[in-house]
Design an enzyme around this catalytic site. Structure first.
Site, PDB file in Angstrom:
ATOM      1  N   LYS A  54       0.832  -1.212   0.000  1.00  0.00           N
ATOM      2  CA  LYS A  54       0.000   0.000   0.000  1.00  0.00           C
ATOM      3  C   LYS A  54       0.863   1.257   0.000  1.00  0.00           C
ATOM      4  O   LYS A  54       0.599   2.208  -0.764  1.00  0.00           O
ATOM      5  CB  LYS A  54      -0.951  -0.021   1.204  1.00  0.00           C
ATOM      6  CG  LYS A  54      -2.052  -1.058   1.094  1.00  0.00           C
ATOM      7  CD  LYS A  54      -2.808  -1.256   2.397  1.00  0.00           C
ATOM      8  CE  LYS A  54      -3.846  -2.355   2.263  1.00  0.00           C
ATOM      9  NZ  LYS A  54      -4.553  -2.651   3.530  1.00  0.00           N
ATOM     10  N   GLN A  98      -4.656  -1.200   9.727  1.00  0.00           N
ATOM     11  CA  GLN A  98      -4.595  -2.501   9.067  1.00  0.00           C
ATOM     12  C   GLN A  98      -5.270  -3.572   9.917  1.00  0.00           C
ATOM     13  O   GLN A  98      -4.957  -3.736  11.085  1.00  0.00           O
ATOM     14  CB  GLN A  98      -3.136  -2.878   8.801  1.00  0.00           C
ATOM     15  CG  GLN A  98      -2.972  -4.187   8.051  1.00  0.00           C
ATOM     16  CD  GLN A  98      -3.525  -4.145   6.639  1.00  0.00           C
ATOM     17  OE1 GLN A  98      -3.343  -3.157   5.933  1.00  0.00           O
ATOM     18  NE2 GLN A  98      -4.189  -5.204   6.232  1.00  0.00           N
ATOM     19  N   ASP A 121     -10.811   3.358   4.184  1.00  0.00           N
ATOM     20  CA  ASP A 121     -11.286   1.980   4.047  1.00  0.00           C
ATOM     21  C   ASP A 121     -12.787   1.940   3.738  1.00  0.00           C
ATOM     22  O   ASP A 121     -13.302   0.923   3.278  1.00  0.00           O
ATOM     23  CB  ASP A 121     -11.019   1.181   5.327  1.00  0.00           C
ATOM     24  CG  ASP A 121      -9.819   0.267   5.209  1.00  0.00           C
ATOM     25  OD1 ASP A 121      -9.441  -0.080   4.066  1.00  0.00           O
ATOM     26  OD2 ASP A 121      -9.256  -0.124   6.251  1.00  0.00           O
TER      27      ASP A 121
END
Length: 292
Positions: A54, A98, A121
């Site tokens: 990422k 995460q 997200d």
């Protein structure tokens, strides 16, 4: 029928290049460089790999990146304080914690604590609600990546019958909402569906996200369908570890109009759409560069 394998890596590279150009243009107009913060708790090897990928992609797009690492034993309060600080930082437009977190930490609490405007997200209940009511919002990255693929592969999706196998909050439900907004007729198939096979065989677009290795074979696929395989499963084959999707690629590929492989299909587009969300959050916030 010849096999049209959708190259998710190539599509993701194109999308990242497009966003890099937009980042350059915005900074030239006096806006600050979009900032992404990733919080990694513990030493989960898979999570560490995901975070590296990422960050590498974000830096290719010209984003300002911050990685905060916490011990697996950190307290809920310590994690909360990190998120609260990131919520208040002007140089950070997107926050990603995460997942999964260690068992003693609450994922639901952290999802709710992230500012909806920085929730790249797309998991915050406010963003989920906006998506379900058709409002502009930050959308979970995997379904957003699927939609990007469909638009680039097909174009106008109006009137097509899309079937989503799986009803998770991360993929299935938001995917159905996005497809409805794209004017598809949408069916969601799950473990309690009656005659699920019949529904699947009606799909012009079949999105599979259930986490069961090679569940979908040619008997569930309409000839000429576009199949997006979201699953990624590690299996043992001939004494070796192999990654496969939720679709039996070898059995299905020759009857599809197009199909995504595993790996190299949805995964790269998911990461690219994290960058897309961060840029969208930055544009919404509209923070200018400090005057020196």
């Amino acid at each position: 029928m010849s096999v049209n394998v959708i190259d998710g890596r190539q599509l993701a590279e194109h999308l990242v290049e497009e966003m890099a150009e937009e980042v350059k243009a915005r900074t030239a107009q006096g806006y600050q460089t979009p900032g992404l913060a990733v919080v990694l708790v513990g030493e989960n090897p898979a999570s560490a790999i995901y975070v590296r990928n990422k960050i590498r992609t974000a830096e290719k797009a010209g984003l300002h990146c911050v990685v905060i690492k916490l011990d697996a034993s950190c307290s809920q309060q310590a994690l909360d304080e990190v998120v609260i600080e990131l919520n208040e930082r002007d140089d950070i437009d997107g926050i990603l914690v995460q997942l999964p977190l260690p068992a003693h930490l609450s994922e639901e609490r952290i999802i709710n604590l992230i500012s909806p405007e920085k929730d790249v997200d797309g998991f915050h209940p406010m963003n989920v609600g906006r998506l379900s009511t058709g409002q502009a919002t930050l959308v979970p990255c995997t379904p957003l990546g699927c939609l990007e693929i469909l638009k680039r592969e097909i174009g106008d999706l109006s009137g097509m019958h899309a079937v989503v196998i799986g009803r998770s909050n991360i993929v299935g439900k938001p995917m159905a909402s996005l497809l409805l907004q794209a004017n598809c007729t949408v069916s969601v198939v799950h473990s309690k569906s009656v005659d699920a096979a019949s529904l699947c065989r009606q799909a012009d677009i079949l999105v599979v996200a259930v986490g069961v290795p090679e569940l979908v074979d040619r008997h569930l696929v309409k000839p000429g369908a576009v199949v997006l395989d979201v699953g990624i499963n590690a299996i043992e084959q001939d004494g070796k570890r192999k990654l496969v999707g939720d679709v039996n690629f070898a059995d299905v590929a020759d009857i599809c109009q197009a199909i995504t492989p595993v790996p190299g299909g949805i995964g790269p587009m998911t990461i690219a759409c994290l960058i897309k969300n961060t840029l969208a959050a930055a544009k919404q916030r509209g923070v200018k560069q400090p005057v020196v």
